[in-house]
Design a protein around this motif. Sequence first.
Motif, PDB file in Angstrom:
ATOM      1  N   MET A  11       0.751  -1.377  -0.112  1.00 10.60           N
ATOM      2  CA  MET A  11      -0.070   0.074  -0.179  1.00 10.60           C
ATOM      3  C   MET A  11       0.701   1.275  -0.024  1.00 10.60           C
ATOM      4  O   MET A  11       1.895   1.211   0.533  1.00 10.60           O
ATOM      5  CB  MET A  11      -0.866   0.059   1.038  1.00 10.60           C
ATOM      6  N   THR A  12       0.386   2.298  -0.555  1.00 13.47           N
ATOM      7  CA  THR A  12       1.244   3.584  -0.769  1.00 13.47           C
ATOM      8  C   THR A  12       0.068   4.558  -0.690  1.00 13.47           C
ATOM      9  O   THR A  12      -0.929   4.722  -0.802  1.00 13.47           O
ATOM     10  CB  THR A  12       1.883   3.590  -2.020  1.00 13.47           C
ATOM     11  N   ALA A  13       0.956   5.827  -0.326  1.00  9.86           N
ATOM     12  CA  ALA A  13       0.399   7.135  -0.403  1.00  9.86           C
ATOM     13  C   ALA A  13       1.459   8.078  -0.795  1.00  9.86           C
ATOM     14  O   ALA A  13       2.500   7.956  -0.652  1.00  9.86           O
ATOM     15  CB  ALA A  13      -0.049   7.493   1.120  1.00  9.86           C
ATOM     16  N   LYS A 100       5.514   3.756   1.514  1.00  9.51           N
ATOM     17  CA  LYS A 100       4.989   2.711   1.065  1.00  9.51           C
ATOM     18  C   LYS A 100       5.177   1.592   2.032  1.00  9.51           C
ATOM     19  O   LYS A 100       6.221   1.389   2.932  1.00  9.51           O
ATOM     20  CB  LYS A 100       6.042   1.981  -0.132  1.00  9.51           C
ATOM     21  N   LEU A 101       4.141   0.776   2.512  1.00 13.52           N
ATOM     22  CA  LEU A 101       4.123  -0.437   3.314  1.00 13.52           C
ATOM     23  C   LEU A 101       4.713  -1.480   2.873  1.00 13.52           C
ATOM     24  O   LEU A 101       4.577  -2.003   1.861  1.00 13.52           O
ATOM     25  CB  LEU A 101       2.616  -0.493   3.720  1.00 13.52           C
ATOM     26  N   LEU A 111       3.580  -1.103  11.617  1.00 10.79           N
ATOM     27  CA  LEU A 111       3.599  -1.167  10.311  1.00 10.79           C
ATOM     28  C   LEU A 111       5.046  -0.491   9.919  1.00 10.79           C
ATOM     29  O   LEU A 111       5.250   0.459  10.439  1.00 10.79           O
ATOM     30  CB  LEU A 111       2.554  -0.254   9.530  1.00 10.79           C
ATOM     31  N   ILE A 112       5.807  -0.933   8.882  1.00  9.84           N
ATOM     32  CA  ILE A 112       7.004  -0.696   8.500  1.00  9.84           C
ATOM     33  C   ILE A 112       6.882  -0.007   7.251  1.00  9.84           C
ATOM     34  O   ILE A 112       6.298  -0.707   6.338  1.00  9.84           O
ATOM     35  CB  ILE A 112       8.017  -1.584   8.862  1.00  9.84           C
ATOM     36  N   PHE A 113       7.347   1.208   7.160  1.00  9.27           N
ATOM     37  CA  PHE A 113       7.123   1.978   5.743  1.00  9.27           C
ATOM     38  C   PHE A 113       8.531   2.385   5.327  1.00  9.27           C
ATOM     39  O   PHE A 113       9.447   2.563   5.993  1.00  9.27           O
ATOM     40  CB  PHE A 113       6.423   3.266   6.060  1.00  9.27           C
ATOM     41  N   GLU A 114       8.525   2.327   3.763  1.00 12.47           N
ATOM     42  CA  GLU A 114       9.931   2.966   3.234  1.00 12.47           C
ATOM     43  C   GLU A 114       9.214   4.410   3.105  1.00 12.47           C
ATOM     44  O   GLU A 114       8.232   4.614   2.631  1.00 12.47           O
ATOM     45  CB  GLU A 114      10.156   2.407   1.915  1.00 12.47           C
ATOM     46  N   THR A 115      10.091   5.454   2.973  1.00 13.06           N
ATOM     47  CA  THR A 115       9.743   6.797   2.873  1.00 13.06           C
ATOM     48  C   THR A 115      10.512   7.287   1.819  1.00 13.06           C
ATOM     49  O   THR A 115      11.868   6.999   1.930  1.00 13.06           O
ATOM     50  CB  THR A 115       9.969   7.569   4.171  1.00 13.06           C
ATOM     51  N   VAL A 116      10.203   8.219   0.978  1.00 10.72           N
ATOM     52  CA  VAL A 116      11.045   8.560  -0.070  1.00 10.72           C
ATOM     53  C   VAL A 116      10.486   9.958  -0.507  1.00 10.72           C
ATOM     54  O   VAL A 116       9.123  10.076  -0.551  1.00 10.72           O
ATOM     55  CB  VAL A 116      11.390   7.928  -1.270  1.00 10.72           C
ATOM     56  N   ALA A 117      11.221  11.133  -0.766  1.00  6.76           N
ATOM     57  CA  ALA A 117      10.904  12.475  -1.202  1.00  6.76           C
ATOM     58  C   ALA A 117      11.876  12.564  -2.517  1.00  6.76           C
ATOM     59  O   ALA A 117      12.955  12.324  -2.485  1.00  6.76           O
ATOM     60  CB  ALA A 117      11.074  13.430  -0.418  1.00  6.76           C
ATOM     61  N   LEU A 118      11.123  13.060  -3.623  1.00 14.31           N
ATOM     62  CA  LEU A 118      11.544  12.976  -4.891  1.00 14.31           C
ATOM     63  C   LEU A 118      11.324  14.600  -5.551  1.00 14.31           C
ATOM     64  O   LEU A 118      10.226  14.892  -5.621  1.00 14.31           O
ATOM     65  CB  LEU A 118      10.774  11.966  -5.795  1.00 14.31           C
ATOM     66  N   ASN A 119      12.298  14.895  -6.372  1.00 13.72           N
ATOM     67  CA  ASN A 119      12.245  16.007  -7.150  1.00 13.72           C
ATOM     68  C   ASN A 119      12.394  15.315  -8.377  1.00 13.72           C
ATOM     69  O   ASN A 119      13.485  14.936  -9.084  1.00 13.72           O
ATOM     70  CB  ASN A 119      13.563  16.714  -6.947  1.00 13.72           C
ATOM     71  N   GLN A 120      11.028  15.328  -9.271  1.00 12.35           N
ATOM     72  CA  GLN A 120      10.961  14.580 -10.323  1.00 12.35           C
ATOM     73  C   GLN A 120      11.225  13.117 -10.247  1.00 12.35           C
ATOM     74  O   GLN A 120      10.625  12.456  -9.179  1.00 12.35           O
ATOM     75  CB  GLN A 120      11.583  15.097 -11.493  1.00 12.35           C
ATOM     76  N   ASP A 121      12.120  12.563 -10.653  1.00 11.96           N
ATOM     77  CA  ASP A 121      12.630  11.153 -10.416  1.00 11.96           C
ATOM     78  C   ASP A 121      14.067  11.048  -9.473  1.00 11.96           C
ATOM     79  O   ASP A 121      14.565   9.833  -9.385  1.00 11.96           O
ATOM     80  CB  ASP A 121      12.803  10.400 -11.610  1.00 11.96           C
ATOM     81  N   LYS A 122      14.604  12.344  -8.979  1.00 16.76           N
ATOM     82  CA  LYS A 122      15.742  12.238  -8.063  1.00 16.76           C
ATOM     83  C   LYS A 122      15.207  12.214  -6.738  1.00 16.76           C
ATOM     84  O   LYS A 122      14.665  12.950  -6.311  1.00 16.76           O
ATOM     85  CB  LYS A 122      16.581  13.351  -8.512  1.00 16.76           C
ATOM     86  N   LYS A 123      15.946  11.240  -6.162  1.00 15.51           N
ATOM     87  CA  LYS A 123      15.562  11.011  -4.645  1.00 15.51           C
ATOM     88  C   LYS A 123      16.469  11.966  -3.771  1.00 15.51           C
ATOM     89  O   LYS A 123      17.576  12.319  -3.839  1.00 15.51           O
ATOM     90  CB  LYS A 123      16.169   9.569  -4.162  1.00 15.51           C
ATOM     91  N   CYS A 124      15.745  12.837  -2.974  1.00 18.67           N
ATOM     92  CA  CYS A 124      16.181  13.840  -2.123  1.00 18.67           C
ATOM     93  C   CYS A 124      16.170  13.302  -0.658  1.00 18.67           C
ATOM     94  O   CYS A 124      17.211  13.546   0.021  1.00 18.67           O
ATOM     95  CB  CYS A 124      15.329  15.210  -2.187  1.00 18.67           C
ATOM     96  N   ILE A 125      15.231  12.425  -0.024  1.00 16.97           N
ATOM     97  CA  ILE A 125      15.186  11.964   1.134  1.00 16.97           C
ATOM     98  C   ILE A 125      14.977  10.415   0.913  1.00 16.97           C
ATOM     99  O   ILE A 125      13.989  10.012   0.367  1.00 16.97           O
ATOM    100  CB  ILE A 125      14.418  12.696   2.054  1.00 16.97           C
ATOM    101  N   VAL A 126      15.902   9.679   1.731  1.00 11.99           N
ATOM    102  CA  VAL A 126      15.203   8.134   1.639  1.00 11.99           C
ATOM    103  C   VAL A 126      15.133   7.669   3.150  1.00 11.99           C
ATOM    104  O   VAL A 126      15.829   8.292   3.929  1.00 11.99           O
ATOM    105  CB  VAL A 126      16.097   7.195   0.882  1.00 11.99           C
ATOM    106  N   GLY A 127      14.456   6.876   3.337  1.00 15.37           N
ATOM    107  CA  GLY A 127      14.340   6.364   4.912  1.00 15.37           C
ATOM    108  C   GLY A 127      13.214   4.962   5.104  1.00 15.37           C
ATOM    109  O   GLY A 127      12.878   4.396   4.310  1.00 15.37           O
ATOM    110  N   SER A 128      12.961   5.159   6.421  1.00 14.56           N
ATOM    111  CA  SER A 128      11.914   4.305   6.886  1.00 14.56           C
ATOM    112  C   SER A 128      11.209   4.956   8.036  1.00 14.56           C
ATOM    113  O   SER A 128      11.798   5.925   8.794  1.00 14.56           O
ATOM    114  CB  SER A 128      12.740   2.993   7.316  1.00 14.56           C
ATOM    115  N   ALA A 129      10.061   4.164   8.328  1.00 13.66           N
ATOM    116  CA  ALA A 129       9.189   4.747   9.478  1.00 13.66           C
ATOM    117  C   ALA A 129       8.564   3.409  10.078  1.00 13.66           C
ATOM    118  O   ALA A 129       8.096   2.470   9.471  1.00 13.66           O
ATOM    119  CB  ALA A 129       8.135   5.620   9.159  1.00 13.66           C
ATOM    120  N   GLU A 130       8.499   3.366  11.389  1.00 15.63           N
ATOM    121  CA  GLU A 130       7.570   2.567  12.173  1.00 15.63           C
ATOM    122  C   GLU A 130       6.480   3.187  12.748  1.00 15.63           C
ATOM    123  O   GLU A 130       6.408   4.206  13.415  1.00 15.63           O
ATOM    124  CB  GLU A 130       8.511   1.992  13.380  1.00 15.63           C
TER     125      GLU A 130
END
Length: 134
Positions: A11-13, A100-101, A111-130
């Motif tokens: 699942m994504t948002a 993304k779950l 729930l464990i999520f991947e997190t990403v922030a993108l400027n177009q297709d370039k990753k600015c921030i990557v990470g995870s969250a619980e």
Amino acid sequence: MLSISQFQVGMTAEIKRSFSSDDVIKFAEVSGDTNPIHLDDEYAKQTMFGTRIVHGALASSLFSTLFANKLPGPGCIYLKAEHKYLRPIYLNEEITFVIKLVKIIEKKQRLIFETVALNQDKKCIVGSAEIYIP
């Protein structure tokens, strides 16, 4: 009321957002982070970025917005976050924040999520969250 059984891996948002100079100034006032790289045009011109950049903490706060309002939604508890800042985010640049779950721990209601922030297709921030589902 949230229930751990309503979620499925994959699942994504997402949300799109840009940050204005006023946003950065307000964040600096609230957080106390007055680093001139965020606030002073003349100082920022002399840095490797060449211009002011958005606070990493301000940008990564949009993941909390997604968790609270979209997935899993109201009532969840944000327990843990890890972020790696790969590229600067500049003022007024549209960024897409995606969660993304990736794992469900039913016994602990987590729930464990991947997190990403993108400027177009370039990753600015990557990470995870619980996230805890009460």
